[in-house]
Design an enzyme around this catalytic site. Structure first.
Site, PDB file in Angstrom:
ATOM      1  N   THR A  69       9.727 -25.384  15.633  1.00 15.56           N
ATOM      2  CA  THR A  69      10.725 -24.354  15.332  1.00 15.56           C
ATOM      3  C   THR A  69      11.062 -23.483  16.538  1.00 15.56           C
ATOM      4  O   THR A  69      11.451 -24.002  17.563  1.00 15.56           O
ATOM      5  CB  THR A  69      10.278 -23.501  14.142  1.00 15.56           C
ATOM      6  OG1 THR A  69       8.930 -23.058  14.379  1.00 15.56           O
ATOM      7  CG2 THR A  69      10.278 -24.310  12.866  1.00 15.56           C
ATOM      8  N   THR A  70      10.872 -22.193  16.441  1.00 16.78           N
ATOM      9  CA  THR A  70      11.612 -21.203  17.221  1.00 16.78           C
ATOM     10  C   THR A  70      11.427 -21.279  18.741  1.00 16.78           C
ATOM     11  O   THR A  70      10.298 -21.250  19.243  1.00 16.78           O
ATOM     12  CB  THR A  70      11.240 -19.796  16.733  1.00 16.78           C
ATOM     13  OG1 THR A  70      11.314 -19.774  15.304  1.00 16.78           O
ATOM     14  CG2 THR A  70      12.171 -18.758  17.308  1.00 16.78           C
TER      15      THR A  70
END
Length: 291
Positions: A69-70
């Site tokens: 993810t991020t």
């Protein structure tokens, strides 16, 4: 005179470099490793494997794959910074707490990958080999624009799998030696390339991280200030997005943060990150006690 090679510094000066990488006579350009691989061994490419739903493809229960993810990127006074959390998820399960999503692409650029972890990491490794191969064949580094263009072509090649839910969304950043400035490029699943100004985020926690960047980023940050802003942004993302892992003081797991400037890329050492993360934790804990 600098040797820029048959296909130019942007990697698109000759016929078909961005496509098959072969001229009308069928001879290899020599500058593109992935084009040669696509012609000779397409099954070895990250996007050359059997698509889901085709004969011999994985069944539904086996098709679950970890997702990363991020990723956060921002410019600062001396160049550009990229940071990524360490968590990979598989449905509602934490598949890994140790994954590294930010890597050097070459001496003057870094790459962050979000999406299906296995394919994303394979694309990253192929991109690293592509840039190294170009440098050895042409005798010079590919321009930052050329690197961004080539990465877009690789993302486009993965489109059939992205449609099936196995998307790869990279974030690319580097130091443009001709302009002496850091630059950031984002992509969509079709390979569309967009230059981002000031800062950008990708991944499931990107909306929360972007909100932090809007409040904390300012022009001409020092490297130390940019590192702290990146940590704060990842803290905010982890606070609201279960797929994003925040700094883990118990396991001593910190984000991967890399900077790129005129001297090349640098990974922020663990002991420096520990000090910053613990300072942020202390600041937020103090604010909570005062409230």
């Amino acid at each position: 005179m600098e040797h820029i090679g048959r296909y130019g510094r942007d990697g698109y000066g000759g016929a078909g470099y961005g496509e098959a990488g072969y001229d009308a006579a069928g001879a290899g350009t020599g500058s593109s490793f992935s084009a040669w691989l696509q012609a000779e061994h397409p099954d070895l490419l990250p996007f050359g494997r059997t698509p889901l739903g085709a004969p011999g493809s994985p069944v539904a229960g086996e098709s679950l794959a970890p997702h990363g993810t991020t990723i956060v990127a921002m410019t600062y006074g001396g160049g550009v910074l990229m940071a990524g959390d360490r968590r990979a998820t598989m449905g509602n399960v934490i598949a890994s707490r140790h994954i590294e999503k930010v890597h050097p692409a070459d001496s003057y650029s870094v790459l962050g990958v979000a999406g299906t972890a296995g394919i994303a990491l394979d694309v990253m490794r192929l991109f690293q080999v592509e840039l190294e191969h170009y440098e050895k064949i042409e005798g010079t580094l590919l321009s930052l624009e050329g690197k961004a263009n080539r990465l877009g072509a690789m993302v486009r090649d993965n489109l059939p799998r992205a449609v099936q839910g196995l998307a790869v969304l990279p974030l690319f950043a580097g130091y443009d030696t001709t302009r002496a400035v850091g630059r950031i490029f984002s992509y969509d699943v079709t390979g569309g390339r967009y230059e981002e100004i000031e800062h950008h985020t990708v991944g499931s926690g990107s909306a929360f991280a972007r909100g932090a960047l809007k409040k904390l980023w300012r022009p001409h940050l020092t490297e130390e200030e940019a590192v702290r802003v990146a940590v704060e942004a990842l803290f905010d993302a982890a606070d609201d997005d279960s797929a994003t892992g925040g700094p883990d003081a118990i396991r001593r797991l910190w984000p991967v943060i890399m900077t790129v400037g005129s001297a090349g890329h640098r990974r922020i050492p663990e002991h420096e990150l520990a000090e910053v993360c613990e300072s942020v934790l202390e600041g937020r804990s103090s604010a909570g006690r005062e409230a």
